[in-house]
Design an enzyme around this catalytic site. Structure first.
Site, PDB file in Angstrom:
ATOM      1  CB  SER A 139      -0.773  -0.117   1.180  1.00  9.75           C
ATOM      2  OG  SER A 139      -0.078  -0.472   2.431  1.00  9.75           O
ATOM      3  CG  ASP A 148      -3.778   4.965   8.216  1.00 10.91           C
ATOM      4  OD1 ASP A 148      -2.319   5.734   8.149  1.00 10.91           O
ATOM      5  OD2 ASP A 148      -3.669   4.004   6.922  1.00 10.91           O
ATOM      6  CG  HIS A 182      -1.471   4.039   4.915  1.00  7.57           C
ATOM      7  ND1 HIS A 182      -1.791   3.181   5.389  1.00  7.57           N
ATOM      8  CD2 HIS A 182      -1.156   2.555   3.975  1.00  7.57           C
ATOM      9  CE1 HIS A 182      -1.776   2.153   5.229  1.00  7.57           C
ATOM     10  NE2 HIS A 182      -1.380   1.562   3.896  1.00  7.57           N
TER      11      HIS A 182
END
Length: 247
Positions: free
Chosen positions: A70, A219, A222
Protein backbone atom coordinates in the site's frame (compact mmCIF):
# COMPACT_ATOMS: atom_id res chain seq x y z
CA UNK A 1 17.54 14.66 22.01
CA UNK A 2 17.89 12.37 18.99
CA UNK A 3 17.21 9.33 21.17
CA UNK A 4 14.05 10.96 22.52
CA UNK A 5 12.84 11.79 19.01
CA UNK A 6 13.45 8.23 17.86
CA UNK A 7 11.63 6.87 20.88
CA UNK A 8 8.61 9.06 20.22
CA UNK A 9 8.65 8.16 16.53
CA UNK A 10 8.72 4.44 17.25
CA UNK A 11 6.06 4.69 19.97
CA UNK A 12 3.71 6.35 17.50
CA UNK A 13 4.64 3.79 14.87
CA UNK A 14 3.69 0.99 17.25
CA UNK A 15 0.31 2.60 18.00
CA UNK A 16 -0.28 3.25 14.30
CA UNK A 17 0.62 -0.32 13.43
CA UNK A 18 -2.00 -1.63 15.83
CA UNK A 19 -4.63 0.70 14.37
CA UNK A 20 -3.75 -0.33 10.84
CA UNK A 21 -3.84 -3.99 11.80
CA UNK A 22 -7.41 -3.55 13.00
CA UNK A 23 -8.29 -1.78 9.76
CA UNK A 24 -6.78 -4.55 7.69
CA UNK A 25 -8.71 -7.19 9.56
CA UNK A 26 -11.96 -5.33 8.90
CA UNK A 27 -11.55 -4.93 5.17
CA UNK A 28 -8.51 -2.94 4.03
CA UNK A 29 -6.41 -6.06 3.50
CA UNK A 30 -6.88 -7.41 -0.01
CA UNK A 31 -5.37 -10.81 0.75
CA UNK A 32 -6.27 -13.59 3.14
CA UNK A 33 -3.56 -16.08 4.05
CA UNK A 34 -1.82 -16.54 0.67
CA UNK A 35 -1.69 -19.95 -0.97
CA UNK A 36 1.57 -21.54 -2.00
CA UNK A 37 3.10 -20.04 -5.16
CA UNK A 38 2.22 -23.08 -7.27
CA UNK A 39 -1.48 -22.56 -6.50
CA UNK A 40 -1.65 -19.00 -7.79
CA UNK A 41 -3.17 -18.47 -11.21
CA UNK A 42 -1.68 -15.66 -13.25
CA UNK A 43 -5.13 -14.54 -14.33
CA UNK A 44 -5.93 -13.69 -10.68
CA UNK A 45 -2.97 -11.36 -10.29
CA UNK A 46 -3.67 -7.66 -10.96
CA UNK A 47 -1.59 -6.28 -13.79
CA UNK A 48 0.61 -3.26 -12.99
CA UNK A 49 -0.80 0.13 -13.95
CA UNK A 50 1.34 3.02 -15.20
CA UNK A 51 1.37 6.12 -13.01
CA UNK A 52 -0.34 9.28 -14.23
CA UNK A 53 1.47 10.69 -17.25
CA UNK A 54 3.61 13.81 -16.82
CA UNK A 55 5.77 15.50 -19.45
CA UNK A 56 8.87 13.44 -20.16
CA UNK A 57 12.17 15.10 -21.10
CA UNK A 58 14.22 14.01 -24.06
CA UNK A 59 16.91 11.42 -23.62
CA UNK A 60 17.08 7.66 -23.20
CA UNK A 61 13.81 6.19 -21.93
CA UNK A 62 14.11 4.53 -18.53
CA UNK A 63 11.55 1.99 -17.34
CA UNK A 64 11.22 1.37 -13.60
CA UNK A 65 8.96 -1.16 -11.89
CA UNK A 66 7.76 -0.06 -8.45
CA UNK A 67 6.74 -3.32 -6.81
CA UNK A 68 5.29 -3.16 -3.33
CA UNK A 69 2.32 -2.86 -1.00
CA UNK A 70 0.00 0.00 0.00
CA UNK A 71 2.92 2.38 0.52
CA UNK A 72 3.55 2.10 -3.23
CA UNK A 73 -0.07 1.62 -4.31
CA UNK A 74 -1.06 4.98 -2.81
CA UNK A 75 -3.53 3.78 -0.17
CA UNK A 76 -5.85 6.62 0.85
CA UNK A 77 -4.52 8.97 -1.82
CA UNK A 78 -5.96 10.33 -5.05
CA UNK A 79 -4.71 9.10 -8.40
CA UNK A 80 -1.36 10.65 -9.21
CA UNK A 81 -0.34 11.09 -5.55
CA UNK A 82 1.40 7.76 -4.95
CA UNK A 83 5.09 7.37 -4.18
CA UNK A 84 5.84 6.00 -7.68
CA UNK A 85 4.14 9.11 -9.12
CA UNK A 86 6.20 11.40 -6.93
CA UNK A 87 9.46 9.62 -7.76
CA UNK A 88 8.69 9.70 -11.48
CA UNK A 89 7.93 13.42 -11.33
CA UNK A 90 11.20 14.14 -9.53
CA UNK A 91 13.21 12.07 -11.99
CA UNK A 92 11.65 13.88 -14.92
CA UNK A 93 12.26 17.28 -13.33
CA UNK A 94 15.90 16.22 -13.07
CA UNK A 95 15.97 15.57 -16.80
CA UNK A 96 15.61 11.77 -16.71
CA UNK A 97 13.10 10.35 -19.17
CA UNK A 98 11.68 7.87 -16.67
CA UNK A 99 8.43 5.95 -16.66
CA UNK A 100 7.57 4.33 -13.33
CA UNK A 101 5.08 1.45 -13.48
CA UNK A 102 3.17 1.18 -10.22
CA UNK A 103 2.77 -2.47 -9.23
CA UNK A 104 1.81 -1.74 -5.63
CA UNK A 105 -1.02 -3.81 -4.15
CA UNK A 106 -2.52 -2.81 -0.80
CA UNK A 107 -2.39 -5.61 1.73
CA UNK A 108 0.40 -7.54 0.06
CA UNK A 109 2.73 -9.47 2.31
CA UNK A 110 6.15 -10.50 1.05
CA UNK A 111 4.64 -13.93 0.29
CA UNK A 112 1.89 -12.41 -1.85
CA UNK A 113 4.45 -10.24 -3.62
CA UNK A 114 6.64 -13.25 -4.28
CA UNK A 115 3.70 -15.01 -5.94
CA UNK A 116 3.09 -12.23 -8.47
CA UNK A 117 6.64 -10.94 -8.95
CA UNK A 118 7.60 -12.94 -12.04
CA UNK A 119 4.18 -12.31 -13.59
CA UNK A 120 4.55 -8.55 -13.12
CA UNK A 121 7.98 -8.58 -14.75
CA UNK A 122 6.87 -10.74 -17.65
CA UNK A 123 3.95 -8.45 -18.44
CA UNK A 124 5.95 -5.26 -18.80
CA UNK A 125 6.50 -3.95 -22.35
CA UNK A 126 10.23 -4.65 -21.95
CA UNK A 127 12.79 -5.54 -19.33
CA UNK A 128 12.91 -2.67 -16.83
CA UNK A 129 16.06 -0.72 -16.11
CA UNK A 130 15.40 -0.94 -12.37
CA UNK A 131 13.02 -2.59 -9.91
CA UNK A 132 12.05 -0.83 -6.68
CA UNK A 133 10.89 -3.39 -4.11
CA UNK A 134 8.95 -2.18 -1.08
CA UNK A 135 7.37 -4.95 0.96
CA UNK A 136 7.37 -6.04 4.60
CA UNK A 137 4.90 -3.72 6.31
CA UNK A 138 2.10 -6.26 6.23
CA UNK A 139 4.48 -8.97 7.42
CA UNK A 140 4.99 -6.85 10.55
CA UNK A 141 1.26 -6.37 11.01
CA UNK A 142 0.71 -10.12 10.82
CA UNK A 143 3.86 -10.77 12.88
CA UNK A 144 5.08 -13.18 10.23
CA UNK A 145 8.31 -14.93 11.15
CA UNK A 146 11.30 -12.87 9.93
CA UNK A 147 12.82 -16.01 8.39
CA UNK A 148 9.78 -16.29 6.11
CA UNK A 149 9.97 -12.64 5.11
CA UNK A 150 13.67 -13.02 4.39
CA UNK A 151 13.05 -16.10 2.23
CA UNK A 152 10.38 -14.30 0.20
CA UNK A 153 12.52 -11.20 -0.34
CA UNK A 154 15.48 -13.39 -1.29
CA UNK A 155 13.39 -15.25 -3.87
CA UNK A 156 12.41 -11.98 -5.56
CA UNK A 157 15.97 -10.71 -5.62
CA UNK A 158 17.11 -14.03 -7.07
CA UNK A 159 14.49 -13.75 -9.81
CA UNK A 160 15.64 -10.23 -10.64
CA UNK A 161 19.26 -11.38 -10.68
CA UNK A 162 18.36 -14.28 -12.97
CA UNK A 163 16.80 -11.82 -15.40
CA UNK A 164 19.73 -9.40 -15.14
CA UNK A 165 17.67 -6.52 -13.71
CA UNK A 166 19.13 -4.11 -11.12
CA UNK A 167 17.11 -3.64 -7.95
CA UNK A 168 16.68 -1.11 -5.17
CA UNK A 169 15.09 -1.87 -1.81
CA UNK A 170 12.99 0.50 0.26
CA UNK A 171 13.19 -1.17 3.64
CA UNK A 172 10.78 -1.72 6.49
CA UNK A 173 11.40 -1.83 10.22
CA UNK A 174 9.45 -3.44 13.03
CA UNK A 175 8.17 -1.27 15.89
CA UNK A 176 9.79 -1.97 19.28
CA UNK A 177 6.55 -3.15 20.87
CA UNK A 178 7.03 -6.47 19.04
CA UNK A 179 10.00 -7.27 21.25
CA UNK A 180 13.78 -7.15 20.83
CA UNK A 181 14.16 -10.63 19.33
CA UNK A 182 11.57 -10.09 16.58
CA UNK A 183 12.69 -6.55 15.77
CA UNK A 184 16.37 -7.50 15.66
CA UNK A 185 15.75 -10.40 13.27
CA UNK A 186 13.30 -8.46 11.12
CA UNK A 187 15.29 -5.23 10.87
CA UNK A 188 18.43 -7.04 9.68
CA UNK A 189 16.68 -8.43 6.59
CA UNK A 190 17.09 -5.42 4.30
CA UNK A 191 20.69 -4.43 5.11
CA UNK A 192 21.73 -8.07 4.83
CA UNK A 193 20.05 -8.53 1.45
CA UNK A 194 21.37 -5.21 0.12
CA UNK A 195 24.89 -6.36 0.97
CA UNK A 196 24.43 -9.87 -0.42
CA UNK A 197 22.93 -8.70 -3.71
CA UNK A 198 24.90 -5.45 -3.99
CA UNK A 199 21.67 -3.50 -4.34
CA UNK A 200 20.77 0.06 -3.37
CA UNK A 201 18.90 0.49 -0.09
CA UNK A 202 16.73 3.17 1.48
CA UNK A 203 16.68 1.57 4.95
CA UNK A 204 13.22 2.61 6.19
CA UNK A 205 10.58 3.86 3.80
CA UNK A 206 8.74 5.84 6.50
CA UNK A 207 11.83 7.50 7.92
CA UNK A 208 11.27 11.21 8.51
CA UNK A 209 7.48 11.00 8.25
CA UNK A 210 6.30 8.39 10.77
CA UNK A 211 5.15 10.04 13.98
CA UNK A 212 4.56 13.45 12.36
CA UNK A 213 0.82 14.05 12.15
CA UNK A 214 1.32 16.72 9.47
CA UNK A 215 2.81 14.10 7.14
CA UNK A 216 0.60 11.09 7.90
CA UNK A 217 -2.96 10.01 7.22
CA UNK A 218 -5.36 9.43 10.11
CA UNK A 219 -4.26 5.78 10.45
CA UNK A 220 -0.78 7.08 11.46
CA UNK A 221 0.94 4.55 9.17
CA UNK A 222 0.28 5.71 5.59
CA UNK A 223 1.75 9.07 4.53
CA UNK A 224 -0.41 11.84 3.14
CA UNK A 225 0.59 13.64 -0.10
CA UNK A 226 3.01 15.91 1.76
CA UNK A 227 4.57 12.91 3.45
CA UNK A 228 4.83 11.07 0.15
CA UNK A 229 6.69 14.00 -1.36
CA UNK A 230 9.05 14.02 1.63
CA UNK A 231 9.84 10.35 1.04
CA UNK A 232 10.23 10.85 -2.72
CA UNK A 233 12.71 13.68 -2.13
CA UNK A 234 14.96 11.21 -0.33
CA UNK A 235 14.33 8.17 -2.52
CA UNK A 236 14.61 9.79 -5.97
CA UNK A 237 18.34 10.63 -5.72
CA UNK A 238 19.08 7.02 -4.81
CA UNK A 239 17.02 5.89 -7.80
CA UNK A 240 19.04 8.20 -10.03
CA UNK A 241 22.25 6.71 -8.71
CA UNK A 242 20.93 3.18 -9.21
CA UNK A 243 20.13 4.11 -12.81
CA UNK A 244 23.69 5.34 -13.23
CA UNK A 245 22.63 8.94 -13.59
CA UNK A 246 23.15 10.24 -10.07
CA UNK A 247 25.97 12.34 -8.76
Amino acid sequence: MEQNRNGRRWTLYGVGALLLQAALLTGCDRHDAPPAPAQVENTAVPAPAPVAATPAPSGPARLILAFGDSLYAGYGLDRGQSLPDAVQNRLRRDGINATVVNAGVSGDTSAAGRQRFAFALSNLPRKPDLILIGLGGNDVLRQIAPAETRANMTAMLEEAKRRGIPTMLTGMMAPPNLGPEYTSQFNRIWPDLAKTYDTSLYPFILDGVIGDAKLMQADRVHPNPVGVDRIAARVAPLVETALGQGS
